[in-house]
Design a protein around this motif. Structure first.
Motif, PDB file in Angstrom:
ATOM      1  N   PRO A   1      -2.982  30.349   4.251  1.00 25.27           N
ATOM      2  CA  PRO A   1      -2.294  29.475   3.157  1.00 25.27           C
ATOM      3  C   PRO A   1      -2.121  30.410   2.036  1.00 25.27           C
ATOM      4  O   PRO A   1      -1.138  30.096   1.164  1.00 25.27           O
ATOM      5  CB  PRO A   1      -3.343  28.402   3.098  1.00 25.27           C
ATOM      6  CG  PRO A   1      -4.258  28.314   4.447  1.00 25.27           C
ATOM      7  CD  PRO A   1      -4.187  29.598   4.922  1.00 25.27           C
ATOM      8  N   ASP A   2      -2.889  31.092   1.674  1.00 25.71           N
ATOM      9  CA  ASP A   2      -2.739  32.173   0.301  1.00 25.71           C
ATOM     10  C   ASP A   2      -1.411  32.687   0.420  1.00 25.71           C
ATOM     11  O   ASP A   2      -0.714  32.866  -0.602  1.00 25.71           O
ATOM     12  CB  ASP A   2      -4.033  32.940   0.291  1.00 25.71           C
ATOM     13  CG  ASP A   2      -4.048  33.968   1.103  1.00 25.71           C
ATOM     14  OD1 ASP A   2      -4.026  33.739   2.288  1.00 25.71           O
ATOM     15  OD2 ASP A   2      -4.738  34.992   0.656  1.00 25.71           O
TER      16      ASP A   2
ATOM     17  N   ASP B   1       1.697  39.099   5.797  1.00 25.31           N
ATOM     18  CA  ASP B   1       0.350  39.720   5.512  1.00 25.31           C
ATOM     19  C   ASP B   1      -0.678  38.982   6.123  1.00 25.31           C
ATOM     20  O   ASP B   1      -1.305  37.831   5.518  1.00 25.31           O
ATOM     21  CB  ASP B   1       0.336  39.458   3.756  1.00 25.31           C
ATOM     22  CG  ASP B   1      -0.937  39.930   3.436  1.00 25.31           C
ATOM     23  OD1 ASP B   1      -1.773  40.599   4.159  1.00 25.31           O
ATOM     24  OD2 ASP B   1      -1.189  39.761   2.190  1.00 25.31           O
ATOM     25  N   ARG B   2      -0.971  39.575   7.334  1.00 24.85           N
ATOM     26  CA  ARG B   2      -1.764  38.648   8.435  1.00 24.85           C
ATOM     27  C   ARG B   2      -3.123  38.921   8.137  1.00 24.85           C
ATOM     28  O   ARG B   2      -3.565  40.294   7.896  1.00 24.85           O
ATOM     29  CB  ARG B   2      -1.108  39.094   9.674  1.00 24.85           C
ATOM     30  CG  ARG B   2       0.074  38.358   9.928  1.00 24.85           C
ATOM     31  CD  ARG B   2       0.783  39.179  11.083  1.00 24.85           C
ATOM     32  NE  ARG B   2       1.347  40.510  10.659  1.00 24.85           N
ATOM     33  CZ  ARG B   2       2.121  41.219  11.556  1.00 24.85           C
ATOM     34  NH1 ARG B   2       2.361  40.920  12.745  1.00 24.85           N
ATOM     35  NH2 ARG B   2       2.260  42.456  11.135  1.00 24.85           N
ATOM     36  N   HIS B   3      -4.062  37.914   7.919  1.00 28.64           N
ATOM     37  CA  HIS B   3      -5.583  38.486   7.958  1.00 28.64           C
ATOM     38  C   HIS B   3      -6.334  37.135   8.367  1.00 28.64           C
ATOM     39  O   HIS B   3      -5.810  36.205   7.782  1.00 28.64           O
ATOM     40  CB  HIS B   3      -5.655  38.973   6.478  1.00 28.64           C
ATOM     41  CG  HIS B   3      -5.563  38.107   5.250  1.00 28.64           C
ATOM     42  ND1 HIS B   3      -6.221  37.053   4.819  1.00 28.64           N
ATOM     43  CD2 HIS B   3      -4.233  38.084   4.608  1.00 28.64           C
ATOM     44  CE1 HIS B   3      -5.573  36.481   3.723  1.00 28.64           C
ATOM     45  NE2 HIS B   3      -4.544  36.958   3.705  1.00 28.64           N
ATOM     46  N   LYS B   4      -7.270  37.295   9.041  1.00 30.24           N
ATOM     47  CA  LYS B   4      -8.395  36.353   9.338  1.00 30.24           C
ATOM     48  C   LYS B   4      -9.504  36.701   9.177  1.00 30.24           C
ATOM     49  O   LYS B   4      -9.907  37.931   9.661  1.00 30.24           O
ATOM     50  CB  LYS B   4      -7.743  35.593  10.777  1.00 30.24           C
ATOM     51  CG  LYS B   4      -6.214  35.121  10.858  1.00 30.24           C
ATOM     52  CD  LYS B   4      -6.516  33.611  10.847  1.00 30.24           C
ATOM     53  CE  LYS B   4      -5.029  33.091  10.764  1.00 30.24           C
ATOM     54  NZ  LYS B   4      -4.783  31.806  10.346  1.00 30.24           N
ATOM     55  N   GLU B   5     -10.550  35.663   9.006  1.00 31.06           N
ATOM     56  CA  GLU B   5     -11.918  36.212   9.273  1.00 31.06           C
ATOM     57  C   GLU B   5     -12.806  34.866   9.963  1.00 31.06           C
ATOM     58  O   GLU B   5     -12.218  33.841   9.967  1.00 31.06           O
ATOM     59  CB  GLU B   5     -12.407  36.668   7.991  1.00 31.06           C
ATOM     60  CG  GLU B   5     -12.461  35.607   6.993  1.00 31.06           C
ATOM     61  CD  GLU B   5     -13.366  35.998   5.513  1.00 31.06           C
ATOM     62  OE1 GLU B   5     -12.485  36.966   4.975  1.00 31.06           O
ATOM     63  OE2 GLU B   5     -14.519  35.760   5.502  1.00 31.06           O
ATOM     64  N   VAL B   6     -13.804  35.448  10.599  1.00 31.42           N
ATOM     65  CA  VAL B   6     -14.746  34.480  11.171  1.00 31.42           C
ATOM     66  C   VAL B   6     -16.045  35.163  11.151  1.00 31.42           C
ATOM     67  O   VAL B   6     -16.514  36.474  11.050  1.00 31.42           O
ATOM     68  CB  VAL B   6     -14.435  34.380  12.676  1.00 31.42           C
ATOM     69  CG1 VAL B   6     -14.835  35.628  13.557  1.00 31.42           C
ATOM     70  CG2 VAL B   6     -14.956  33.345  13.399  1.00 31.42           C
ATOM     71  N   GLU B   7     -17.268  34.082  11.006  1.00 34.21           N
ATOM     72  CA  GLU B   7     -18.406  34.429  10.628  1.00 34.21           C
ATOM     73  C   GLU B   7     -19.455  33.800  12.096  1.00 34.21           C
ATOM     74  O   GLU B   7     -19.208  32.951  12.588  1.00 34.21           O
ATOM     75  CB  GLU B   7     -19.030  33.842   9.588  1.00 34.21           C
ATOM     76  CG  GLU B   7     -20.060  34.585   8.858  1.00 34.21           C
ATOM     77  CD  GLU B   7     -20.216  33.883   7.489  1.00 34.21           C
ATOM     78  OE1 GLU B   7     -20.081  34.724   6.516  1.00 34.21           O
ATOM     79  OE2 GLU B   7     -20.740  32.781   7.452  1.00 34.21           O
TER      80      GLU B   7
END
Lengths: 186, 278
Positions: free
Chosen positions: B26-27, B271-277
């Motif tokens: 979304p950013d 600008d692809r970026h994702k994160e997971v914990e």
């Protein structure tokens, strides 16, 4: 924004001569895909005096390496790659009758000169608009170098493929003209 | 110690590869929409309109937004209380292998000299850090070559100072022109060593768009560079326009008294970026 110019592919001199840098075009007809590895092989064939797997006369090459298609689909996402990587090979192909190229980014002076000398046109598609562009591709068939995977040469049938003219036969260059208009520093 | 299964890491990495390729964060989506509002060039607006339409289609139809689904770059933080039951490197690479196959993503990794494709988009580039706590945080930033190829690193002389840094950043963007698919995001790494400044530049790209640099001096530098870059007139896809960059992010680190390393990592609008914990 002016209305888009509809053109058919393969191209003719008459069509190419009418196109001007900055024109929005919609291409309908046939285009061939090729990137670095396929270009290298085409030039190697020419150097060896052998026949190419396709007749380039009047054709458009689209610089693209699509994502794999899901089962039952025509093609995956298919946006343009950076054209400059093909600059070393392009003038040779234009001399053989290649009329159009679709990619993204600027071309070398050698390519721009060759476009003028042999009446060709360089068009850009919107880089990264791969899912949108995919919709205009109705048929895709590998005609050479299947071992190259995404870099194989494919024959595409397209309807209203969106592009913008960058380098025209009259020496027009959208990158120079466009940036000049909006630049605020020397 | 907290046990974390590498199988779980593989599964998470697989899913991250696919969602990063198809769903724009979304950013970034909001930065592009706001660029569309601000752009004055008609052709620039046309390009930005296609970019918005494209990421909407990609998200809706689960298609990669760009055919260059990139080389897989990861930043993995491992809490020091975590015990893994296997190899992190193998787990991440297996996740990439599964994600790129099952997600119908393009395999874009090859031997550097023979140019033979590895066939499964591995090996991934994995940066690891041991941090406090008991969690594993995985960030993915698949990187396309169009923008990566226009990135630059320079060892400046300390005498060149901040003016030298600005000149190098602007020269890099100017030289890149339309090649890296503007509007771009710039990650600038200043200081450290030869390899450290490149990693800082890459890390800078992971900061969410629209957030401020907590360091006032760097924040001011970011704003100044963004203004100067957008004055270049390169515009969307290089066709001319007001919006060449969506943001400039700077990260800095102390360096040797005789050095001033600077790295500029260019990121395309996808600008692809994702994160997971875990």
């Amino acid at each position: 924004m002016s209305e888009p110019v509809r053109i058919s592919a393969p191209l003719t001199d008459a069509v190419v001569e009418k196109l001007k840098a900055g024109d929005k075009v919609l291409i309908t007809g046939v285009m061939y895909t090729a990137r670095d590895a396929a270009h290298k092989r085409l030039i190697e064939l020419l150097n060896a005096g052998k026949e190419l797997p396709l007749d380039l006369k009047g054709q458009i090459i689209y610089y693209v390496g699509p994502t794999p298609e899901k089962p039952g689909e025509v093609i995956g996402s298919a946006g343009p790659t950076t054209s400059g990587r093909m600059d070393a090979y392009t003038p040779r192909l234009i001399e053989l009758g290649l009329k159009g190229m679709v990619g993204k980014g600027a071309r070398s002076k050698e390519v721009r000169d060759s476009i003028i000398a042999h009446k060709a046109v360089y068009m850009a598609a919107v880089g990264g608009a791969a899912a949108l562009i995919r919709r205009s591709i109705k048929k895709a068939e590998i005609i050479a170098y299947e071992d190259l995977g995404p870099e194989a040469i494919r024959r595409l049938e397209v309807v209203d493929f969106p592009a913008i003219v960058v380098n025209d036969v009259h020496g027009g260059d959208l990158f120079l003209q466009g940036v000049e208009k909006f630049r605020r520093v020397s | 110690m907290r046990q974390v299964s590498v199988k779980d890491i593989t599964k998470k990495v697989r899913d991250l590869c696919i969602s990063a390729a198809c769903d724009l964060e979304p950013d970034v989506a909001s930065a592009i929409r706001s660029a569309l509002d601000k752009e004055e060039s008609a052709l620039g607006k046309e390009v930005l309109g296609q970019i918005v339409e494209n990421f909407e289609i990609a998200g809706r139809e689960h298609l990669p937004m760009c055919q260059d689904t990139g080389i897989s770059v990861f930043f993995v933080e491992i809490g020091r209380e975590v015990a893994l039951d296997g190899s992190l490197e193998e787990a991440v690479n297996e996740g990439v292998r599964q994600g790129y196959k099952e997600g119908y993503l393009r395999k874009s990794v090859c031997h550097p000299l023979k140019r033979i494709n590895t066939g499964d988009n591995t090996p991934a580039i994995i940066h690891t850090a041991i941090v406090e706590g008991g969690k594993v945080k995985i960030k993915i930033a698949p990187k396309g070559a169009g923008s990566e190829n226009m990135s630059r690193l320079k060892m400046l002389k300390p005498a060149e100072g901040v003016e030298g840094i600005k000149a190098f950043v602007i020269e890099t963007v100017k030289e890149a022109g339309g090649n890296p698919c503007p509007p771009i995001v710039l990650g600038v790494g200043i200081g450290g060593s030869f390899e450290k400044c490149a990693i800082l530049a890459k890390k800078a790209l992971l900061r969410p768009l629209g957030t401020q640099n907590p360091d006032n001096e760097l924040n001011a530098l970011e704003q100044e560079l963004l203004g100067k870059i957008n004055d270049l007139g390169i515009g969307p896809m290089g066709f001319g326009g007001r919006i060449t960059a969506l943001a400039v992010h700077v990260e800095a680190s102390p360096c040797h008294i005789a050095s001033l390393p600077v790295a500029v990592n260019i990121q395309c609008h996808a600008d692809r970026h994702k994160e997971v914990e875990i």
